[in-house]
Design a protein around this motif. Structure first.
Motif, PDB file in Angstrom:
ATOM      1  N   LEU A   1      -2.045  -0.758  -0.495  1.00 12.69           N
ATOM      2  CA  LEU A   1      -1.163  -1.268  -1.545  1.00 12.69           C
ATOM      3  C   LEU A   1       0.203  -1.616  -0.960  1.00 12.69           C
ATOM      4  CD1 LEU A   1      -2.177   1.328  -4.270  1.00 12.69           C
ATOM      5  CD2 LEU A   1      -2.911  -1.045  -4.096  1.00 12.69           C
ATOM      6  N   PRO A   2       0.986  -2.471  -1.663  1.00 10.79           N
ATOM      7  CA  PRO A   2       2.265  -2.945  -1.117  1.00 10.79           C
ATOM      8  C   PRO A   2       3.212  -1.828  -0.677  1.00 10.79           C
ATOM      9  CG  PRO A   2       1.722  -4.103  -3.147  1.00 10.79           C
ATOM     10  CD  PRO A   2       0.679  -3.053  -2.970  1.00 10.79           C
ATOM     11  N   ALA A   3       3.248  -0.715  -1.413  1.00 11.41           N
ATOM     12  CA  ALA A   3       4.206   0.347  -1.054  1.00 11.41           C
ATOM     13  C   ALA A   3       3.744   1.143   0.164  1.00 11.41           C
ATOM     14  CB  ALA A   3       4.413   1.274  -2.247  1.00 11.41           C
ATOM     15  N   GLY A   4       2.709   0.648   0.859  1.00  9.05           N
ATOM     16  CA  GLY A   4       2.222   1.355   2.048  1.00  9.05           C
ATOM     17  C   GLY A   4       1.274   2.480   1.683  1.00  9.05           C
ATOM     18  N   VAL A   5       0.679   2.388   0.502  1.00  7.98           N
ATOM     19  CA  VAL A   5      -0.240   3.436   0.035  1.00  7.98           C
ATOM     20  C   VAL A   5      -1.659   3.061   0.454  1.00  7.98           C
ATOM     21  CG1 VAL A   5      -1.137   4.611  -2.015  1.00  7.98           C
ATOM     22  CG2 VAL A   5       1.261   3.922  -1.927  1.00  7.98           C
ATOM     23  N   SER A   6      -2.332   3.985   1.126  1.00  7.32           N
ATOM     24  CA  SER A   6      -3.680   3.714   1.617  1.00  7.32           C
ATOM     25  C   SER A   6      -4.734   4.316   0.691  1.00  7.32           C
ATOM     26  CB  SER A   6      -3.845   4.295   3.013  1.00  7.32           C
ATOM     27  OG  SER A   6      -3.908   5.708   2.915  1.00  7.32           O
TER      28      SER A   6
END
Ligand SMILES: [Zn+2]
Length: 286
Positions: free
Chosen positions: A113-118
């Motif tokens: 995801l954009p916020a760097g969430v895997s």
């Protein structure tokens, strides 16, 4: 703001000395966390059982929570719940259902995801958040902690506060992963009317997501700057988050601090880094 365990421990110990409550729970002691992987009754949950057992998820939580000085053992348990995706605390046992873990896995993101969430963040964050939330209930009960406001909100705050004690990178992953799932609003086992939702003892899922993000932003405006800049957390709410976090810190320090064992708390970061980082790498590969 320092997020190191040493600083936190110092604060907690300072609070203990200040309020002279070393004897608040004379029989309490650390290393009171037990765990139990109950075999699932539904064969489709066997893979989850294998994964969490192999990943030593409950052993990790045991180590994470072992500094808590409790008057009795607290058991963390994963079990089948007759098809109901639930989790609860009662009689010194926290139970998390395979059915809820299956929901978490089903709803995990399939792409970063954009916020760097895997993907791994959206599994580990919610799973640990549920366990820590229920542990919050257990702590309030076993240590007879007074709770102002709704206990469900207080348990969410307990969970967020513990997650924020991790290293910055880990705290960010856990918090955003937990908020991701809350924001998705998992379907209820039975569709609820608005009246049922509004009168529930829990805040609504979206509110719980914004609350955890607000606590996180209040704790570290730099680390979570992007959630406000990208309007994930509205600016208007963000204005008061530092106060929310300060209130939470005051409550945790005064009420829970006296029940934290300094010596076993020192091992916390080492254990976390070693086990969770390895687990996250494996989950992201799947
Ligand atoms: Zn609860």
């Amino acid at each position: 703001m320092s997020r190191t365990l040493a600083a936190v421990t110092a604060i907690l110990l300072g609070a203990m000395a200040a309020i002279g409550s070393a004897d608040a729970a004379p029989r309490a002691k650390p290393d009171q966390i037990r765990y139990k992987y109950v075999r699932p009754t539904d064969p489709s949950h066997q893979a989850i059982y294998d994964q969490i057992k192999q990943g030593r998820a409950l052993e990790l939580l045991q180590q994470l929570l072992s500094p808590l000085r409790l008057p009795h053992p607290l058991t963390l348990k994963v079990a089948s719940c007759d098809g109901v995706p639930d989790a609860w605390y009662g009689n010194e046992v926290v139970t998390l259902c395979y059915e809820l873990l299956a929901e978490i896995l089903k709803n995990a993101t399939t792409r970063d995801l954009p916020a760097g969430v895997s993907k791994a963040d959206t599994i580990l964050g919610p799973a640990f958040d549920v366990f820590l939330h229920e542990t919050g209930h257990a702590v309030f009960d076993m240590l007879q902690i007074p709770v102002l406001g709704r206990e469900e909100d207080a348990a969410d705050q307990f969970s967020a506060y513990v997650m924020l004690r991790l290293s910055k990178a880990e705290a960010r992953r856990m918090i955003l992963g937990a908020a991701y799932l809350r924001a998705k609003e998992l379907p209820e086992p039975e569709p609820l009317s608005s009246r049922d939702k509004f009168s529930d003892e829990h805040s609504m899922p979206a509110q719980r997501a914004f609350n955890v993000l607000c606590i996180a932003y209040g704790a570290d405006k730099k680390l979570f700057a992007d959630i406000v800049a990208n309007d994930i957390l509205p600016k208007q709410r963000a204005e008061t988050c530092e106060i929310d976090y300060d209130d939470l810190t005051f409550a945790m320090t005064a009420l829970i601090g006296p029940h934290i064992d300094k010596i076993s708390a020192r091992k916390f970061h080492e254990v976390w880094t070693r086990t969770v980082s390895a687990r996250r790498t494996r989950l992201n590969r799947q």
